[in-house]
Design a protein around this motif. Structure first.
Motif, PDB file in Angstrom:
ATOM      1  N   GLY A  76       0.862  -1.260  -0.101  1.00  0.00           N
ATOM      2  CA  GLY A  76      -0.090  -0.052   0.005  1.00  0.00           C
ATOM      3  C   GLY A  76       0.873   1.274   0.131  1.00  0.00           C
ATOM      4  O   GLY A  76       2.098   1.200   0.232  1.00  0.00           O
ATOM      5  N   LYS A  77       0.235   2.328  -0.038  1.00  0.00           N
ATOM      6  CA  LYS A  77       0.927   3.859  -0.209  1.00  0.00           C
ATOM      7  C   LYS A  77       1.971   3.965   1.138  1.00  0.00           C
ATOM      8  O   LYS A  77       2.622   4.599   1.365  1.00  0.00           O
ATOM      9  N   ASP A  78       1.258   3.219   2.317  1.00  0.00           N
ATOM     10  CA  ASP A  78       1.889   3.538   3.537  1.00  0.00           C
ATOM     11  C   ASP A  78       3.093   2.375   3.633  1.00  0.00           C
ATOM     12  O   ASP A  78       3.716   2.091   4.828  1.00  0.00           O
ATOM     13  N   ASN A  79       3.256   1.616   2.730  1.00  0.00           N
ATOM     14  CA  ASN A  79       4.349   0.661   2.601  1.00  0.00           C
ATOM     15  C   ASN A  79       3.899  -0.595   3.519  1.00  0.00           C
ATOM     16  O   ASN A  79       4.675  -1.581   3.632  1.00  0.00           O
ATOM     17  N   ARG A  80       2.564  -0.672   3.805  1.00  0.00           N
ATOM     18  CA  ARG A  80       2.182  -1.778   4.504  1.00  0.00           C
ATOM     19  C   ARG A  80       2.061  -2.961   3.362  1.00  0.00           C
ATOM     20  O   ARG A  80       1.394  -2.683   2.267  1.00  0.00           O
ATOM     21  N   THR A  81       2.304  -4.210   3.931  1.00  0.00           N
ATOM     22  CA  THR A  81       2.202  -5.407   2.961  1.00  0.00           C
ATOM     23  C   THR A  81       1.031  -6.272   3.301  1.00  0.00           C
ATOM     24  O   THR A  81       0.864  -6.655   4.598  1.00  0.00           O
ATOM     25  N   TYR A  82       0.622  -7.042   2.422  1.00  0.00           N
ATOM     26  CA  TYR A  82      -0.267  -7.993   2.620  1.00  0.00           C
ATOM     27  C   TYR A  82      -0.147  -9.148   1.616  1.00  0.00           C
ATOM     28  O   TYR A  82       0.320  -8.918   0.376  1.00  0.00           O
ATOM     29  N   LYS A  83      -0.365 -10.088   1.939  1.00  0.00           N
ATOM     30  CA  LYS A  83      -0.614 -11.536   1.138  1.00  0.00           C
ATOM     31  C   LYS A  83      -2.128 -11.954   1.073  1.00  0.00           C
ATOM     32  O   LYS A  83      -2.668 -12.131   2.124  1.00  0.00           O
ATOM     33  N   LEU A  84      -2.422 -11.863  -0.052  1.00  0.00           N
ATOM     34  CA  LEU A  84      -3.972 -12.434  -0.454  1.00  0.00           C
ATOM     35  C   LEU A  84      -3.658 -13.653  -1.248  1.00  0.00           C
ATOM     36  O   LEU A  84      -3.303 -13.909  -2.214  1.00  0.00           O
ATOM     37  N   LEU A  86      -6.709 -16.882  -2.932  1.00  0.00           N
ATOM     38  CA  LEU A  86      -8.092 -17.300  -3.157  1.00  0.00           C
ATOM     39  C   LEU A  86      -8.001 -18.699  -3.982  1.00  0.00           C
ATOM     40  O   LEU A  86      -7.302 -18.614  -4.860  1.00  0.00           O
ATOM     41  N   GLN A  87      -8.702 -19.709  -3.401  1.00  0.00           N
ATOM     42  CA  GLN A  87      -8.800 -21.054  -4.160  1.00  0.00           C
ATOM     43  C   GLN A  87     -10.384 -21.206  -4.263  1.00  0.00           C
ATOM     44  O   GLN A  87     -11.223 -21.215  -3.381  1.00  0.00           O
ATOM     45  N   ARG A  88     -10.797 -21.364  -5.566  1.00  0.00           N
ATOM     46  CA  ARG A  88     -12.244 -21.789  -5.721  1.00  0.00           C
ATOM     47  C   ARG A  88     -12.211 -23.093  -6.545  1.00  0.00           C
ATOM     48  O   ARG A  88     -11.552 -23.672  -7.356  1.00  0.00           O
ATOM     49  N   SER A  89     -13.168 -23.864  -6.146  1.00  0.00           N
ATOM     50  CA  SER A  89     -13.850 -24.963  -6.800  1.00  0.00           C
ATOM     51  C   SER A  89     -15.223 -24.767  -7.393  1.00  0.00           C
ATOM     52  O   SER A  89     -15.420 -23.357  -7.374  1.00  0.00           O
ATOM     53  N   LYS A  90     -15.881 -25.592  -8.056  1.00  0.00           N
ATOM     54  CA  LYS A  90     -17.187 -25.268  -8.575  1.00  0.00           C
ATOM     55  C   LYS A  90     -18.000 -24.746  -7.649  1.00  0.00           C
ATOM     56  O   LYS A  90     -18.747 -23.859  -8.181  1.00  0.00           O
ATOM     57  N   ARG A  91     -18.041 -25.097  -6.428  1.00  0.00           N
ATOM     58  CA  ARG A  91     -19.083 -24.901  -5.460  1.00  0.00           C
ATOM     59  C   ARG A  91     -18.827 -24.074  -4.211  1.00  0.00           C
ATOM     60  O   ARG A  91     -19.260 -23.545  -3.453  1.00  0.00           O
ATOM     61  N   HIS A  92     -17.167 -24.114  -4.012  1.00  0.00           N
ATOM     62  CA  HIS A  92     -16.761 -23.681  -2.805  1.00  0.00           C
ATOM     63  C   HIS A  92     -15.491 -22.581  -2.955  1.00  0.00           C
ATOM     64  O   HIS A  92     -14.860 -22.807  -3.981  1.00  0.00           O
ATOM     65  N   TRP A  93     -15.290 -21.770  -1.937  1.00  0.00           N
ATOM     66  CA  TRP A  93     -14.124 -21.201  -1.894  1.00  0.00           C
ATOM     67  C   TRP A  93     -13.563 -21.036  -0.589  1.00  0.00           C
ATOM     68  O   TRP A  93     -14.007 -21.136   0.383  1.00  0.00           O
ATOM     69  N   ARG A  94     -12.178 -20.680  -0.756  1.00  0.00           N
ATOM     70  CA  ARG A  94     -11.434 -20.399   0.362  1.00  0.00           C
ATOM     71  C   ARG A  94     -10.502 -19.060   0.335  1.00  0.00           C
ATOM     72  O   ARG A  94      -9.717 -19.150  -0.636  1.00  0.00           O
ATOM     73  N   ALA A  95     -10.660 -18.244   1.125  1.00  0.00           N
ATOM     74  CA  ALA A  95      -9.806 -16.967   0.893  1.00  0.00           C
ATOM     75  C   ALA A  95      -8.916 -16.807   2.394  1.00  0.00           C
ATOM     76  O   ALA A  95      -9.356 -17.050   3.073  1.00  0.00           O
ATOM     77  N   ARG A  96      -7.679 -16.131   2.040  1.00  0.00           N
ATOM     78  CA  ARG A  96      -6.867 -15.920   3.193  1.00  0.00           C
ATOM     79  C   ARG A  96      -6.261 -14.417   2.997  1.00  0.00           C
ATOM     80  O   ARG A  96      -6.076 -14.048   1.827  1.00  0.00           O
ATOM     81  N   LYS A  97      -5.865 -13.688   4.066  1.00  0.00           N
ATOM     82  CA  LYS A  97      -5.367 -12.638   4.135  1.00  0.00           C
ATOM     83  C   LYS A  97      -4.033 -12.886   5.178  1.00  0.00           C
ATOM     84  O   LYS A  97      -4.442 -13.006   6.416  1.00  0.00           O
ATOM     85  N   ASN A  98      -2.918 -12.561   4.756  1.00  0.00           N
ATOM     86  CA  ASN A  98      -1.780 -12.674   5.877  1.00  0.00           C
ATOM     87  C   ASN A  98      -1.990 -13.935   6.551  1.00  0.00           C
ATOM     88  O   ASN A  98      -1.624 -14.044   7.698  1.00  0.00           O
ATOM     89  N   GLY A  99      -2.201 -15.084   5.903  1.00  0.00           N
ATOM     90  CA  GLY A  99      -2.050 -16.218   6.658  1.00  0.00           C
ATOM     91  C   GLY A  99      -3.520 -16.835   7.261  1.00  0.00           C
ATOM     92  O   GLY A  99      -3.648 -17.926   7.772  1.00  0.00           O
ATOM     93  N   GLN A 100      -4.402 -15.932   7.574  1.00  0.00           N
ATOM     94  CA  GLN A 100      -5.635 -15.829   8.173  1.00  0.00           C
ATOM     95  C   GLN A 100      -6.929 -16.188   7.259  1.00  0.00           C
ATOM     96  O   GLN A 100      -7.074 -15.297   6.425  1.00  0.00           O
ATOM     97  N   ASP A 101      -7.594 -17.170   7.638  1.00  0.00           N
ATOM     98  CA  ASP A 101      -8.860 -17.387   6.662  1.00  0.00           C
ATOM     99  C   ASP A 101      -9.630 -16.389   6.986  1.00  0.00           C
ATOM    100  O   ASP A 101      -9.813 -15.850   7.788  1.00  0.00           O
ATOM    101  N   LEU A 102     -10.264 -16.126   5.747  1.00  0.00           N
ATOM    102  CA  LEU A 102     -11.444 -15.042   5.714  1.00  0.00           C
ATOM    103  C   LEU A 102     -12.923 -15.613   5.643  1.00  0.00           C
ATOM    104  O   LEU A 102     -13.142 -16.520   4.845  1.00  0.00           O
ATOM    105  N   SER A 103     -13.858 -14.944   6.528  1.00  0.00           N
ATOM    106  CA  SER A 103     -15.228 -15.366   6.495  1.00  0.00           C
ATOM    107  C   SER A 103     -16.147 -15.000   5.115  1.00  0.00           C
ATOM    108  O   SER A 103     -17.279 -15.425   4.881  1.00  0.00           O
ATOM    109  N   GLN A 104     -15.599 -13.604   4.733  1.00  0.00           N
ATOM    110  CA  GLN A 104     -16.409 -13.088   3.690  1.00  0.00           C
ATOM    111  C   GLN A 104     -15.711 -12.564   2.460  1.00  0.00           C
ATOM    112  O   GLN A 104     -14.420 -12.101   2.739  1.00  0.00           O
ATOM    113  N   LEU A 105     -16.036 -12.858   1.323  1.00  0.00           N
ATOM    114  CA  LEU A 105     -15.202 -12.249   0.209  1.00  0.00           C
ATOM    115  C   LEU A 105     -14.841 -10.773   0.107  1.00  0.00           C
ATOM    116  O   LEU A 105     -14.194 -10.220  -0.558  1.00  0.00           O
TER     117      LEU A 105
END
Length: 353
Positions: A76-84, A86-105
């Motif tokens: 980001g502009k403030d030099n903060r870094t993120y790792k995002l 996303l894995q998707r199959s036909k019916r399911h998804w899994r998303a992570r931010k900085n190694g933590q699972d996310l509950s909402q896209l």
């Protein structure tokens, strides 16, 4: 926000791609069907959880498994870094931010704002009102923290009211309409503010992009025809009961695009509609940047959408916003700007040195 590394696995014909993009301008060129748009599509999917080319996740999955994956390192502009990721199959998804699972896209979307300009963007002018509502909502989501809650509250009460109308549960409507009106007015107010910001910018952008189109006027339509939503709901209740649907409310809102007192979609050529759509999207990007939400700009097949003059104008304006810009095309166009160029062929992406 900018991408410092992008990894794509098994998305369409992109089996294993890794890109370290330029912080400013990135050009993807190659023949039709090579995978250029799929690279941009992967960024959209990582941000929004869905594609702009299909509603079906299964169509994105390549031949090497039952899922696809997109990973990105961001700065980001403030030099903060993120790792995002996303894995998707036909019916399911899994998303992570900085190694933590996310509950909402939407948690991905909040981190990775983007503005997309693609060959169907002219539908912002000529398409259905739903397209323009989504355009507004996308912008408001990034500049108003309360928007998502208000939008979800309204979607819930709209669904409940429509169910009550279908089952003719008139005794429930009085209390429902109080909530419907309160939440609907909040949602409409947020949209109107964003629409006004866009209207104030579009005029000047159109002066730069195309002489004559600066006469386009933008008017926000609330979605009801009375002085208040509460009055509209009361007066239209009988008709709503007959139809089983709510005929008034922000779910009926629209942006009217008017040129010389006529609907722009009726009098502008396809090329002029594309220029107007570009001005709307660039205006939204500038507004996000003003609110410290500098978006990534994705310009798909830009050279085929505009002549050389308008190509240069749109690209220069996009670069002035200050975010990372990705441009795809079949022609190898080398601008007089610092950039990286990538050749895409048969699903392989190679940086050109």
């Amino acid at each position: 926000m900018r991408i410092t590394k992008l990894q794509i696995n098994n998305l369409r014909n992109l089996q294993s791609v890794e890109i370290e993009p330029h912080p400013g301008l990135n050009l993807l060129y190659g023949p039709n069907g090579a995978g250029k748009t799929s690279v941009l599509e992967s960024i959209v999917v990582l941000s929004r959880g869905r594609s702009f080319r299909t509603k079906h996740a299964a169509e994105l999955i390549g031949k090497s498994g039952e899922t696809f994956n997109v990973f990105a390192d961001l700065c980001g502009k403030d030099n903060r870094t993120y790792k995002l990721g996303l894995q998707r199959s036909k019916r399911h998804w899994r998303a992570r931010k900085n190694g933590q699972d996310l509950s909402q896209l939407s948690q991905l979307t909040r981190v990775l704002p983007l503005v997309l300009m693609e060959p169907n963007s002219h539908l912002l002018v000529s398409g259905a009102p739903e397209i323009r509502r989504k355009f507004l909502d996308w912008g408001v989501f990034h500049v108003e923290q309360d928007f998502l809650k208000v939008w979800r509250d309204f979607s819930k009460i709209l669904k409940q009211r429509n169910a009550a109308l279908r089952f003719r549960q008139s005794e429930l409507l009085d209390s429902m309409d109080v909530v419907f009106s309160e939440v609907g007015i909040k949602l409409g107010r947020l949209r109107r503010l964003h629409s006004s910001e866009i209207a104030s910018k579009v005029k000047y952008l159109l002066e730069e992009l195309s002489s004559g189109l600066e006469k386009v006027r933008i008017e926000y339509k609330e979605g009801w025809n009375r002085d208040s939503l509460a009055v509209a709901l009361e007066e239209c209740r009988e008709n709503d009961l007959v139809r089983g649907l709510s005929g008034s409310g922000p779910h009926r809102a629209d942006i009217s695009l008017i040129y010389r007192e006529a609907a722009a979609k009726a009098v502008l050529s396809r090329g002029e509609q594309k220029i107007l759509a570009a001005a709307l999207l660039l205006s939204q990007a500038e507004i996000l940047a003003k609110h410290n939400r500098v978006p990534i700009l994705l310009l798909d097949d830009l050279a085929s959408e505009f002549d050389d003059e308008h190509y240069e104008s749109v690209l220069q304006r996009a670069m002035q916003i200050g975010g990372q810009v990705w441009v795809s095309g079949t022609r190898k166009m080398v601008p007089e700007l610092d950039h990286k160029m990538f050749h895409v062929k048969h699903g392989q992406v190679q940086e050109m040195l």
